[in-house]
Scaffold this motif. Sequence first.
Motif, PDB file in Angstrom:
ATOM      1  N   ARG A 202       0.844  -1.196   0.000  1.00  0.00           N
ATOM      2  CA  ARG A 202       0.000   0.000   0.000  1.00  0.00           C
ATOM      3  C   ARG A 202       0.886   1.256   0.000  1.00  0.00           C
ATOM      4  O   ARG A 202       0.621   2.238  -0.674  1.00  0.00           O
ATOM      5  N   ALA A 203       1.953   1.155   0.793  1.00  0.00           N
ATOM      6  CA  ALA A 203       2.844   2.322   0.896  1.00  0.00           C
ATOM      7  C   ALA A 203       3.715   2.475  -0.341  1.00  0.00           C
ATOM      8  O   ALA A 203       3.982   3.586  -0.799  1.00  0.00           O
ATOM      9  N   GLU A 204       4.152   1.328  -0.921  1.00  0.00           N
ATOM     10  CA  GLU A 204       5.144   1.374  -2.009  1.00  0.00           C
ATOM     11  C   GLU A 204       4.541   1.596  -3.392  1.00  0.00           C
ATOM     12  O   GLU A 204       5.127   2.266  -4.234  1.00  0.00           O
ATOM     13  N   ILE A 205       3.348   1.026  -3.610  1.00  0.00           N
ATOM     14  CA  ILE A 205       2.789   1.050  -4.981  1.00  0.00           C
ATOM     15  C   ILE A 205       2.307   2.455  -5.348  1.00  0.00           C
ATOM     16  O   ILE A 205       1.645   3.130  -4.536  1.00  0.00           O
ATOM     17  N   ALA A 206       2.624   2.852  -6.602  1.00  0.00           N
ATOM     18  CA  ALA A 206       2.239   4.201  -7.049  1.00  0.00           C
ATOM     19  C   ALA A 206       0.903   4.150  -7.785  1.00  0.00           C
ATOM     20  O   ALA A 206       0.057   5.025  -7.614  1.00  0.00           O
ATOM     21  N   ASP A 207       0.722   3.067  -8.579  1.00  0.00           N
ATOM     22  CA  ASP A 207      -0.503   2.953  -9.370  1.00  0.00           C
ATOM     23  C   ASP A 207      -1.740   2.975  -8.454  1.00  0.00           C
ATOM     24  O   ASP A 207      -1.882   2.122  -7.565  1.00  0.00           O
ATOM     25  N   PRO A 208      -2.668   3.946  -8.653  1.00  0.00           N
ATOM     26  CA  PRO A 208      -3.797   4.101  -7.722  1.00  0.00           C
ATOM     27  C   PRO A 208      -4.696   2.870  -7.650  1.00  0.00           C
ATOM     28  O   PRO A 208      -5.194   2.500  -6.577  1.00  0.00           O
ATOM     29  N   GLU A 209      -4.892   2.190  -8.795  1.00  0.00           N
ATOM     30  CA  GLU A 209      -5.783   1.020  -8.795  1.00  0.00           C
ATOM     31  C   GLU A 209      -5.184  -0.116  -7.951  1.00  0.00           C
ATOM     32  O   GLU A 209      -5.860  -0.733  -7.130  1.00  0.00           O
ATOM     33  N   LEU A 210      -3.872  -0.337  -8.172  1.00  0.00           N
ATOM     34  CA  LEU A 210      -3.186  -1.392  -7.414  1.00  0.00           C
ATOM     35  C   LEU A 210      -3.105  -1.017  -5.929  1.00  0.00           C
ATOM     36  O   LEU A 210      -3.217  -1.866  -5.042  1.00  0.00           O
ATOM     37  N   LYS A 211      -2.933   0.280  -5.677  1.00  0.00           N
ATOM     38  CA  LYS A 211      -2.851   0.771  -4.288  1.00  0.00           C
ATOM     39  C   LYS A 211      -4.163   0.454  -3.545  1.00  0.00           C
ATOM     40  O   LYS A 211      -4.165   0.004  -2.396  1.00  0.00           O
ATOM     41  N   GLU A 212      -5.268   0.682  -4.278  1.00  0.00           N
ATOM     42  CA  GLU A 212      -6.575   0.427  -3.654  1.00  0.00           C
ATOM     43  C   GLU A 212      -6.760  -1.065  -3.354  1.00  0.00           C
ATOM     44  O   GLU A 212      -7.313  -1.458  -2.333  1.00  0.00           O
ATOM     45  N   MET A 213      -6.210  -1.892  -4.318  1.00  0.00           N
ATOM     46  CA  MET A 213      -6.287  -3.348  -4.086  1.00  0.00           C
ATOM     47  C   MET A 213      -5.527  -3.726  -2.822  1.00  0.00           C
ATOM     48  O   MET A 213      -6.006  -4.497  -1.987  1.00  0.00           O
ATOM     49  N   ALA A 214      -4.323  -3.165  -2.703  1.00  0.00           N
ATOM     50  CA  ALA A 214      -3.509  -3.460  -1.513  1.00  0.00           C
ATOM     51  C   ALA A 214      -4.240  -2.983  -0.251  1.00  0.00           C
ATOM     52  O   ALA A 214      -4.237  -3.656   0.794  1.00  0.00           O
TER      53      ALA A 214
END
Length: 403
Positions: A202-214
């Motif tokens: 959640r902290a590392e991923i930049a892509d918003p869609e992937l961030k939301e998944m995390a």
Amino acid sequence: MIDSTFLQSNVLIVDDQQSNIDVLKGLLNHEGYTNYFSTTDSRMVVPLFKEFKPDILLLDLNMPYMNGFEVMKQLKTLIKPNAYFPILVLTADINAESKLMALASGASDFITKPFDLIEVDLRIKNLLKVGYLYQQLENQNQVLDDAVKNRTIELEKSNHDLSTALEKAKEMNRLKTNFLANMSHELRTPIIGINGFAELLRAEIADPELKEMAENIFKSGSRLAITLNLILDLSMLESERVVFDIKEIDLASEISVAFRRFFEAANKKGLSLKSTFSHAGIILETDEMAFQSILNNLIGNAVKFTYEGFVAVDISRKSDYIEIKVTDTGIGISKEFHNIIFEEFRQVSEGLNRNFEGTGLGLNITKKLVERLSGSISVESELGKGSTFVVKLPFRIRENNPE
Ligand code: ADP
């Protein structure tokens, strides 16, 4: 009772005068009795009694060899202590003293010679009637005795069955508790791993869609962890495996720790978290983990069931205990549910249509923990007007800063 039953009674007549016997036999014959025997020799009474088994004895008092008193004395040894055997004493010269003696020896009634035959007939019938009623009573007693015995045997059996079933249920409960404890433990470890990595992603991923998944993985994992913790708490409490570590805790900092956990959730709903203290620096001697668990469940519920307003924790020192009040301005609980919500798995809105997430275990665990810490918990609440949960813990506190 029917007369024909009397008429079949066995009557034994003992008199040394054959003429008296003849008169009595004549009477019995006239009345329709069929089973009567007699003897003029009083020494024959015992063997005749054994053989003939009379229902009544007509007995003269003054006789050679053995008088009526002596006969009665011997018969006493043959008659069961509680049995009723009527003896009608027939005598010519009965005075007060011999009447008393005869009564003491076992006579049931007297009649003086010369006989009034109507009277003799009536006395015999009365004595037989008493004997008959006595027998009826005995039979009833026997029936009752048997019924009581049978019922006792049945009760003993069902008692035994019940205690076997109870033992089995206890054993099953113990197995269930162990299973839950082991499973929760086994599941908790991987979930901590999943949550840790989800948080990292959640902290590392930049892509918003992937961030939301995390973010979603993290949320679901956290919810699962809460449920597992509750199950673990409950199984530990049920298996009595909880050992408290009693030490001094500062209540103000305990409340801050608990508030920190709910700050984000409260913030999202626009709720304020408030705390008030009757005294500064209150220290309580208790188990910190248990205390946090109590606060956690009560504050968590208050936040969960409140849409607007605030959640407040009020700590006050009373004469011999400390009172912790958790108040909210939420949906409230109607009176009929005030006791039920403390039971395992019980929720106000139950079943598939329930409106809130949850296991229905939090308050049950809280109550068990509070009681294990020798305290009590209650609720004051009105539907639509918010709730206040009141916990009282024994007064084992001292104050850091005297007032
Ligand atoms: P859970 O919250 O997991 O359902 P709990 O045992 O903590 O289980 O609570 C049991 C039920 O009591 C809840 O489902 C809810 O119906 C009711 N309840 C508890 N706390 C509150 C509260 N502060 N306001 C309204 N209802 C509450």
